[in-house]
Design a protein around this motif. Structure first.
Motif, mmCIF file in Angstrom:
data_model
loop_
_atom_site.group_PDB
_atom_site.id
_atom_site.type_symbol
_atom_site.label_atom_id
_atom_site.label_comp_id
_atom_site.label_asym_id
_atom_site.label_seq_id
_atom_site.Cartn_x
_atom_site.Cartn_y
_atom_site.Cartn_z
ATOM 1 N N ALA A 170 42.641 45.248 16.447
ATOM 2 C CA ALA A 170 41.290 44.927 15.987
ATOM 3 C C ALA A 170 41.143 45.019 14.470
ATOM 4 N N ALA A 171 41.522 46.147 13.876
ATOM 5 C CA ALA A 171 41.320 46.317 12.438
ATOM 6 C C ALA A 171 42.161 45.326 11.629
ATOM 7 N N ALA A 172 43.413 45.130 12.038
ATOM 8 C CA ALA A 172 44.299 44.221 11.303
ATOM 9 C C ALA A 172 43.806 42.778 11.404
ATOM 10 N N VAL A 173 43.371 42.372 12.591
ATOM 11 C CA VAL A 173 42.864 41.002 12.754
ATOM 12 C C VAL A 173 41.572 40.832 11.955
ATOM 13 N N HIS A 174 40.730 41.852 11.936
ATOM 14 C CA HIS A 174 39.505 41.798 11.133
ATOM 15 C C HIS A 174 39.850 41.569 9.659
ATOM 16 N N ASP A 175 40.846 42.307 9.148
ATOM 17 C CA ASP A 175 41.266 42.124 7.752
ATOM 18 C C ASP A 175 41.839 40.733 7.517
ATOM 19 N N ALA A 176 42.583 40.229 8.495
ATOM 20 C CA ALA A 176 43.190 38.901 8.360
ATOM 21 C C ALA A 176 42.116 37.816 8.281
ATOM 22 N N VAL A 177 41.150 37.876 9.188
ATOM 23 C CA VAL A 177 40.071 36.879 9.188
ATOM 24 C C VAL A 177 39.209 37.029 7.930
ATOM 25 N N ALA A 178 39.005 38.254 7.467
ATOM 26 C CA ALA A 178 38.242 38.467 6.238
ATOM 27 C C ALA A 178 38.927 37.802 5.054
ATOM 28 N N SER A 179 40.267 37.872 5.018
ATOM 29 C CA SER A 179 41.011 37.233 3.932
ATOM 30 C C SER A 179 40.850 35.719 3.986
ATOM 31 N N LEU A 180 40.901 35.170 5.193
ATOM 32 C CA LEU A 180 40.704 33.720 5.329
ATOM 33 C C LEU A 180 39.283 33.323 4.925
ATOM 34 N N ALA A 181 38.299 34.092 5.377
ATOM 35 C CA ALA A 181 36.911 33.771 5.048
ATOM 36 C C ALA A 181 36.666 33.855 3.543
ATOM 37 N N ALA A 182 37.292 34.829 2.888
ATOM 38 C CA ALA A 182 37.132 34.972 1.437
ATOM 39 C C ALA A 182 37.713 33.777 0.688
ATOM 40 N N ASN A 183 38.640 33.080 1.330
ATOM 41 C CA ASN A 183 39.229 31.878 0.729
ATOM 42 C C ASN A 183 38.521 30.602 1.178
ATOM 43 N N GLY A 184 37.374 30.758 1.810
ATOM 44 C CA GLY A 184 36.540 29.611 2.148
ATOM 45 C C GLY A 184 36.833 28.957 3.481
ATOM 46 N N HIS A 185 37.668 29.563 4.301
ATOM 47 C CA HIS A 185 38.011 28.963 5.594
ATOM 48 C C HIS A 185 36.894 29.210 6.612
ATOM 49 N N ARG A 186 36.499 28.142 7.285
ATOM 50 C CA ARG A 186 35.441 28.234 8.294
ATOM 51 C C ARG A 186 35.929 27.769 9.669
ATOM 52 N N ARG A 187 36.853 26.823 9.688
ATOM 53 C CA ARG A 187 37.435 26.366 10.954
ATOM 54 C C ARG A 187 38.854 26.924 11.051
ATOM 55 N N PHE A 330 47.674 44.583 8.639
ATOM 56 C CA PHE A 330 47.645 43.242 8.056
ATOM 57 C C PHE A 330 48.281 43.274 6.677
ATOM 58 N N THR A 331 49.201 42.342 6.432
ATOM 59 C CA THR A 331 49.846 42.215 5.121
ATOM 60 C C THR A 331 49.552 40.824 4.576
ATOM 61 N N ASP A 332 48.872 40.754 3.454
ATOM 62 C CA ASP A 332 48.515 39.473 2.855
ATOM 63 C C ASP A 332 49.764 38.763 2.350
ATOM 64 N N GLY A 333 49.676 37.450 2.208
ATOM 65 C CA GLY A 333 50.818 36.681 1.732
ATOM 66 C C GLY A 333 50.395 35.374 1.141
ATOM 67 N N ALA A 334 51.348 34.702 0.490
ATOM 68 C CA ALA A 334 51.039 33.435 -0.181
ATOM 69 C C ALA A 334 50.794 32.297 0.805
ATOM 70 N N SER A 335 50.978 32.546 2.091
ATOM 71 C CA SER A 335 50.668 31.510 3.091
ATOM 72 C C SER A 335 49.166 31.348 3.274
ATOM 73 N N ILE A 336 48.369 32.182 2.612
ATOM 74 C CA ILE A 336 46.907 32.042 2.620
ATOM 75 C C ILE A 336 46.480 31.507 1.261
ATOM 76 N N GLY A 337 45.750 30.406 1.288
ATOM 77 C CA GLY A 337 45.231 29.816 0.060
ATOM 78 C C GLY A 337 43.821 29.341 0.276
ATOM 79 N N PRO A 338 43.188 28.824 -0.776
ATOM 80 C CA PRO A 338 41.819 28.313 -0.649
ATOM 81 C C PRO A 338 41.729 27.165 0.342
ATOM 82 N N ALA A 339 40.614 27.122 1.071
ATOM 83 C CA ALA A 339 40.417 26.051 2.044
ATOM 84 C C ALA A 339 40.233 24.728 1.335
ATOM 85 N N ARG A 340 40.873 23.701 1.857
ATOM 86 C CA ARG A 340 40.712 22.362 1.296
ATOM 87 C C ARG A 340 39.480 21.728 1.882
ATOM 88 N N THR A 341 38.714 21.028 1.052
ATOM 89 C CA THR A 341 37.508 20.351 1.537
ATOM 90 C C THR A 341 37.864 18.928 1.885
#
Length: 341
Positions: A170-187, A330-341
């Motif tokens: 739970a906590a690790a997945v929460h951090d992972a989704v938070a990282s994606l959301a902070a990069n603008g990912h919605r879908r 959760f370990t962040d990595g360069a595979s997460i980037g800003p969401a493309r519009t």
């Protein structure tokens, strides 16, 4: 439930106990007809030689059995290594079996281990398809009904009255989704495992909860049901590429599926971290070498293996033990980037 005895098998087969004993011990001084009847009766009653009542288990073999889900999965290879090393430190030999994500293959190994009188069993259980993970296979029922110390590892079975050593996400997945959301990912898509395994259900449930915490829609149309194998990961990658409104990020529920998916995306020219952000469960060595390095949700397999052996040793000593639930990271990595519009 009382253990099945040779006398029960003899009665069911219509032969004497001596004949049944000779057949089950492999003595050739028996007729073909007797061997056929006794073998059939033993199979029907679930009889396993040398693994019945406590009175037959008065001597230790200093050996335990470990059944993992798939020997090709690096996650389970690391878990098996951790268990083997912890058991060796206690002077125990470990028999390692491969279920191949198949309940029937699981049962073959468990029956063989029961007949060989191992002192205890560590089991990554295979849930039955269509049973929601709640049903146990015949051999697991036999194992749990007999006086053989058993600990479930990594996965659980709701219907199994046995201690388990697992990890919660739970906590690790929460951090992972938070990282994606902070990069603008919605879908955000999810390539998950089979519904009849506890880990698949737990990981997807944590994912949905994390989306809700961020005010994101948990669209079931973005959930692909895989089977924790490389081929299904590749299939999930092609499914994602074929969506009309393609998601900008994806979470993959285990390493073999991630490996299959990454191969497909690479061939399709998808740039990880730019065109598609990727997070995968299992922090295996190969992911650190990937370009770019992958963001991961991982478990401490050394702690899981050691904890499983400790729990089993406690049971083997005749003492009770409870459940152990470890925490994922959760370990962040360069595979997460800003969401493309």
């Amino acid at each position: 439930m009382q253990p099945v005895t040779i006398r029960d098998v003899a009665r069911a087969a219509g032969v004497s106990s001596a004949t049944a004993s000779r057949v089950l011990s492999g003595n050739p001084a028996t007729s073909a007809a007797s061997r056929e009847r006794v073998t059939a009766a033993a199979a029907e009653l679930g009889f396993s030689p040398n693994a019945q009542a406590r009175s037959l288990r008065s001597t230790r073999t200093d050996s335990i059995a470990l059944l993992i889900s798939d020997v090709r999965n690096p996650y389970f290879a690391d878990l098996a290594h951790a268990v083997e090393q912890a058991a060796r430190a206690r002077g125990l030999v470990t028999f390692i079996g491969n279920a191949n994500e198949d309940p029937a293959q699981q049962d073959e190994f468990l029956d063989a281990m029961m007949s060989r009188r191992v002192d205890g069993v560590l089991l990554v259980p295979q849930g039955l398809a269509g049973g929601g993970g709640a049903q146990v296979s015949p051999a697991v029922e036999r194992l749990l009904s007999r006086d053989i110390p058993t600990v479930l590892v990594d996965r659980t079975l709701p219907a199994a009255a046995a201690p388990h050593v697992t990890a919660e996400s739970a906590a690790a997945v929460h951090d992972a989704v938070a990282s994606l959301a902070a990069n603008g990912h919605r879908r955000i898509a999810f390539i998950g495992g089979p519904e009849h395994t506890s880990t698949a259900a737990e990981r997807y449930g944590c994912f949905r909860a994390a989306l809700a915490d961020r005010g994101l829609d948990a669209d079931e149309a973005l959930h692909f049901h895989g089977d924790f194998r490389t081929a299904s990961g590749a299939e999930g990658a092609r499914w994602l590429l074929g969506l009309d409104d393609r998601p900008t990020a994806v979470v993959v529920a285990d390493s073999p599926m991630a490996i299959g998916a990454l191969a497909v995306w690479r061939e399709a020219g998808v740039r990880i971290g730019a065109d598609l952000s990727v997070i995968t469960f299992d922090d295996i060595e190969a992911f650190a070498l990937h370009d770019p390095p992958l963001a991961t949700i991982s478990h401490d397999l050394t702690a899981m293996g050691r904890g499983a052996v400790d729990a089993l040793a406690t049971l083997m000593a005749g003492d009770p033990t409870g459940h152990t639930v470890l925490t994922s990271t959760f370990t962040d990595g360069a595979s997460i980037g800003p969401a493309r519009t």
